[in-house]
Design an enzyme around this catalytic site. Structure first.
Site, mmCIF file in Angstrom:
data_model
loop_
_atom_site.group_PDB
_atom_site.id
_atom_site.type_symbol
_atom_site.label_atom_id
_atom_site.label_comp_id
_atom_site.label_asym_id
_atom_site.label_seq_id
_atom_site.Cartn_x
_atom_site.Cartn_y
_atom_site.Cartn_z
ATOM 1 N N ASN A 89 -1.630 1.657 -1.738
ATOM 2 C CA ASN A 89 0.021 1.737 -2.791
ATOM 3 C C ASN A 89 -0.136 2.358 -3.884
ATOM 4 O O ASN A 89 0.843 2.638 -4.131
ATOM 5 C CB ASN A 89 0.731 0.884 -1.907
ATOM 6 C CG ASN A 89 0.989 -0.749 -2.831
ATOM 7 O OD1 ASN A 89 -0.129 -0.066 -4.222
ATOM 8 N ND2 ASN A 89 1.334 -1.405 -2.838
ATOM 9 N N TYR A 149 1.235 -17.395 -6.742
ATOM 10 C CA TYR A 149 0.175 -16.056 -6.061
ATOM 11 C C TYR A 149 -0.464 -17.371 -5.298
ATOM 12 O O TYR A 149 -1.184 -16.977 -4.120
ATOM 13 C CB TYR A 149 -0.279 -16.398 -7.472
ATOM 14 C CG TYR A 149 -1.801 -14.658 -6.939
ATOM 15 C CD1 TYR A 149 -1.742 -14.044 -7.109
ATOM 16 C CD2 TYR A 149 -2.958 -15.862 -7.242
ATOM 17 C CE1 TYR A 149 -2.522 -13.403 -6.594
ATOM 18 C CE2 TYR A 149 -4.127 -14.822 -7.369
ATOM 19 C CZ TYR A 149 -4.151 -13.782 -7.053
ATOM 20 O OH TYR A 149 -5.484 -13.291 -6.804
#
Length: 314
Positions: free
Chosen positions: A34, A145
């Site tokens: 992206n 994370y």
């Protein structure tokens, strides 16, 4: 011929893996990214390597790619990464769960032979015992994370049990190389040293890490693929030479002959684990050669024109 998809393909590790895979003339590769943190300059220039700008968290966009191009193998490297970035953007980190589910679901539905999931040493959290072993070391980190990476591992196992989708989980420890972004420790320290700017360290610099040159990482992953090893298994990928962050800073000052000063900042409240040391027995068996020593890796990184370009160095 193998058709291979790499998500996060404009990033450091994804693009480096693509370069390694392209050495085999029978591979065709599609890279997805992206470009929030990826960089088009990292993508290999090769007719057998196609780039598509795509967010894997967008189910419709990923569906279009994976249904129009039947893939044999998928490497899922796309993720929000970096200690500072992941701590400051925890919701974005959690959104990556969508991408994990999307790529696994579409892989199962489109007949992908095997998926490779990029996990992290962060799943181990604070060390319980060292070296950290894939089978015996508890996964105890509570940071978003690491939780997402751990969840991704569970997704891989679940899709294998229910749909027969083969997987390999790659637990990456600190990796460095010419394409690495400037917000990671080695590239950051090198950039500062080459400019004779202060090198900042959180805390006293006693926290330890191991540093794996990117070619060791890539060669291990490709060996795992081509030899059909560690199917439905987990493998640590990292160097096993432990050193403190302060030792790393001094090593970089020596290699670059820099006049930079070392400055100490308050320790981070979270996210900066005290030690990291992998049991890399499986990696060494796959690699079948010695790992690149840190100083040699630093020299190779400094000699690469792309590192200078990405770091805005003359």
């Amino acid at each position: 011929m193998s058709r291979i998809l790499i998500t996060g393909g404009a990033g450091f590790l994804g693009s480096s893996l693509a370069e390694g895979l392209l050495k085999d003339p029978t591979n065709d590769i599609v890279l997805l990214d992206n470009l929030l943190t990826g960089d088009l300059r990292k993508i290999p220039g090769n007719d057998r390597c196609k780039f598509v700008q795509c967010d894997v968290n967008d189910r419709n966009a990923l569906t279009s790619v994976m249904t129009n191009h039947p893939f044999d193998y998928v490497f899922h490297y796309a993720a929000v990464v970096g200690v500072k970035r992941t701590l400051e953007n925890p919701v974005s980190v959690l959104n990556d769960i969508d991408g994990i589910r999307n790529f696994l679901d579409l892989s199962a539905k489109t007949g992908v032979r095997r998926v490779f999931y990029c996990s992290s040493s962060e799943v181990y959290g604070e060390p319980v015992h060292l070296p950290q072993n894939e089978e015996t070391t508890p996964l105890n980190s509570r940071l978003p994370y690491a939780v997402v990476k751990n969840l991704g591992e569970s997704y891989c196992r679940s899709y294998q049990r229910e749909f027969g989708l083969s997987y390999t989980i790659l637990r990456f420890f600190n990796t460095y190389g010419p394409k690495q972004s400037n917000d990671f420790v080695i590239s950051k320290f090198l950039r500062k040293a080459l400019r004779n700017e202060p090198i900042t360290i959180f805390g006293k610099g006693n926290q330890t890490r191991t540093f794996c040159f990117v070619h060791d990482n890539v060669d291990t992953v490709i060996a795992c693929l081509t030899r059909d090893q560690h199917i439905n298994d987990v493998i640590n990928i990292g160097n096993d030479q432990e050193m403190t962050i302060l030792e790393l800073a001094n090593k970089i000052l020596a290699v670059t002959q820099s006049s930079s000063e070392i400055q100490f900042l308050p320790a981070l409240k979270e996210g900066d684990m005290t030690r990291r040391l992998p049991d890399n027995t499986k990696m060494r068996e796959l690699l079948q050669r010695d790992l690149v020593p840190l100083e040699a890796g630093l020299q190779r990184m400094l000699a690469d024109p792309l590192f200078k370009s990405l770091s805005d160095l003359p």
